[in-house]
Design a protein around this motif. Structure first.
Motif, PDB file in Angstrom:
ATOM      1  N   GLN A   1    -103.173 -47.751 -75.729  1.00 60.37           N
ATOM      2  CA  GLN A   1    -103.416 -49.131 -75.316  1.00 60.37           C
ATOM      3  C   GLN A   1    -104.828 -49.291 -74.743  1.00 60.37           C
ATOM      4  OE1 GLN A   1    -100.623 -50.689 -72.475  1.00 60.37           O
ATOM      5  NE2 GLN A   1    -101.444 -52.752 -72.597  1.00 60.37           N
ATOM      6  N   LYS A   2    -105.291 -48.312 -73.957  1.00 59.48           N
ATOM      7  CA  LYS A   2    -106.642 -48.363 -73.417  1.00 59.48           C
ATOM      8  C   LYS A   2    -107.684 -48.287 -74.529  1.00 59.48           C
ATOM      9  CE  LYS A   2    -105.781 -46.460 -68.843  1.00 59.48           C
ATOM     10  NZ  LYS A   2    -106.054 -45.340 -67.928  1.00 59.48           N
ATOM     11  N   LEU A   3    -107.410 -47.471 -75.538  1.00 56.25           N
ATOM     12  CA  LEU A   3    -108.325 -47.379 -76.676  1.00 56.25           C
ATOM     13  C   LEU A   3    -108.423 -48.718 -77.407  1.00 56.25           C
ATOM     14  CD1 LEU A   3    -107.435 -43.893 -78.205  1.00 56.25           C
ATOM     15  CD2 LEU A   3    -109.534 -44.529 -77.009  1.00 56.25           C
ATOM     16  N   GLN A   4    -107.289 -49.344 -77.618  1.00 65.80           N
ATOM     17  CA  GLN A   4    -107.275 -50.654 -78.283  1.00 65.80           C
ATOM     18  C   GLN A   4    -108.039 -51.696 -77.474  1.00 65.80           C
ATOM     19  OE1 GLN A   4    -106.449 -49.985 -81.663  1.00 65.80           O
ATOM     20  NE2 GLN A   4    -106.064 -52.151 -81.375  1.00 65.80           N
ATOM     21  N   GLN A   5    -107.869 -51.665 -76.161  1.00 63.17           N
ATOM     22  CA  GLN A   5    -108.573 -52.613 -75.297  1.00 63.17           C
ATOM     23  C   GLN A   5    -110.085 -52.422 -75.390  1.00 63.17           C
ATOM     24  OE1 GLN A   5    -106.763 -51.770 -71.516  1.00 63.17           O
ATOM     25  NE2 GLN A   5    -105.128 -53.282 -71.795  1.00 63.17           N
ATOM     26  N   LYS A   6    -110.538 -51.185 -75.361  1.00 64.27           N
ATOM     27  CA  LYS A   6    -111.971 -50.900 -75.464  1.00 64.27           C
ATOM     28  C   LYS A   6    -112.499 -51.302 -76.835  1.00 64.27           C
ATOM     29  CE  LYS A   6    -113.160 -49.415 -71.484  1.00 64.27           C
ATOM     30  NZ  LYS A   6    -114.115 -50.164 -70.666  1.00 64.27           N
ATOM     31  N   HIS A   7    -111.726 -51.006 -77.870  1.00 61.25           N
ATOM     32  CA  HIS A   7    -112.130 -51.398 -79.213  1.00 61.25           C
ATOM     33  C   HIS A   7    -112.315 -52.905 -79.286  1.00 61.25           C
ATOM     34  CE1 HIS A   7    -111.350 -52.752 -83.363  1.00 61.25           C
ATOM     35  NE2 HIS A   7    -112.106 -51.709 -83.676  1.00 61.25           N
ATOM     36  N   GLN A   8    -111.354 -53.640 -78.771  1.00 60.68           N
ATOM     37  CA  GLN A   8    -111.433 -55.097 -78.799  1.00 60.68           C
ATOM     38  C   GLN A   8    -112.616 -55.596 -77.977  1.00 60.68           C
ATOM     39  OE1 GLN A   8    -109.317 -56.924 -80.784  1.00 60.68           O
ATOM     40  NE2 GLN A   8    -110.820 -58.522 -80.383  1.00 60.68           N
ATOM     41  N   GLN A   9    -112.850 -54.990 -76.841  1.00 60.45           N
ATOM     42  CA  GLN A   9    -113.971 -55.369 -75.984  1.00 60.45           C
ATOM     43  C   GLN A   9    -115.297 -55.219 -76.726  1.00 60.45           C
ATOM     44  OE1 GLN A   9    -114.290 -52.997 -72.432  1.00 60.45           O
ATOM     45  NE2 GLN A   9    -116.390 -53.656 -72.040  1.00 60.45           N
ATOM     46  N   PHE A  10    -115.512 -54.071 -77.345  1.00 56.84           N
ATOM     47  CA  PHE A  10    -116.773 -53.841 -78.034  1.00 56.84           C
ATOM     48  C   PHE A  10    -116.862 -54.623 -79.340  1.00 56.84           C
ATOM     49  CE2 PHE A  10    -116.790 -50.166 -75.181  1.00 56.84           C
ATOM     50  CZ  PHE A  10    -118.028 -50.374 -74.601  1.00 56.84           C
ATOM     51  N   TYR A  11    -115.751 -54.823 -79.999  1.00 58.78           N
ATOM     52  CA  TYR A  11    -115.750 -55.648 -81.204  1.00 58.78           C
ATOM     53  C   TYR A  11    -116.164 -57.072 -80.851  1.00 58.78           C
ATOM     54  CZ  TYR A  11    -114.289 -58.145 -85.346  1.00 58.78           C
ATOM     55  OH  TYR A  11    -114.277 -58.952 -86.446  1.00 58.78           O
TER      56      TYR A  11
END
Length: 94
Positions: free
Chosen positions: A69-79
């Motif tokens: 979930q943290k990885l997905q959040q970071k991915h979305q943030q940088f995307y």
């Protein structure tokens, strides 16, 4: 100095060396010099990777698995950042 400490010191040195060569590559204006530096950099980078792999294999270089979930959040943030901040339709990080 035990084997772990020795390899850790070697790995830190190789990281330092590859970082220095990376900077030199960015500044090299003469093509022959650039190619020589690139060759040395590549060799040092490969040595660094071999040391990392050896330490990881022996359990001396540990990585912790991150929560999905943290990885997905970071991915979305940088995307989101790339789509709003970079020119020419940034968002190519999918």
């Amino acid at each position: 100095m035990n084997d772990r400490d020795f390899l850790n010191d070697c790995l830190a040195t190789e990281k330092y060396i590859t970082n220095a060569y990376s900077i030199a590559l960015n500044e090299a204006s003469h093509e022959a010099l650039y190619q020589d530096l690139l060759s040395i950099y590549t060799e040092a980078q490969n040595e660094q990777r071999q040391l990392y792999n050896l330490m990881f294999k022996k359990g001396w270089y540990k990585l912790e698995q991150e929560d999905q979930q943290k990885l997905q959040q970071k991915h979305q943030q940088f995307y989101n950042y790339t789509t709003t901040q970079f020119p020419y339709g940034g968002g190519q990080l999918q």
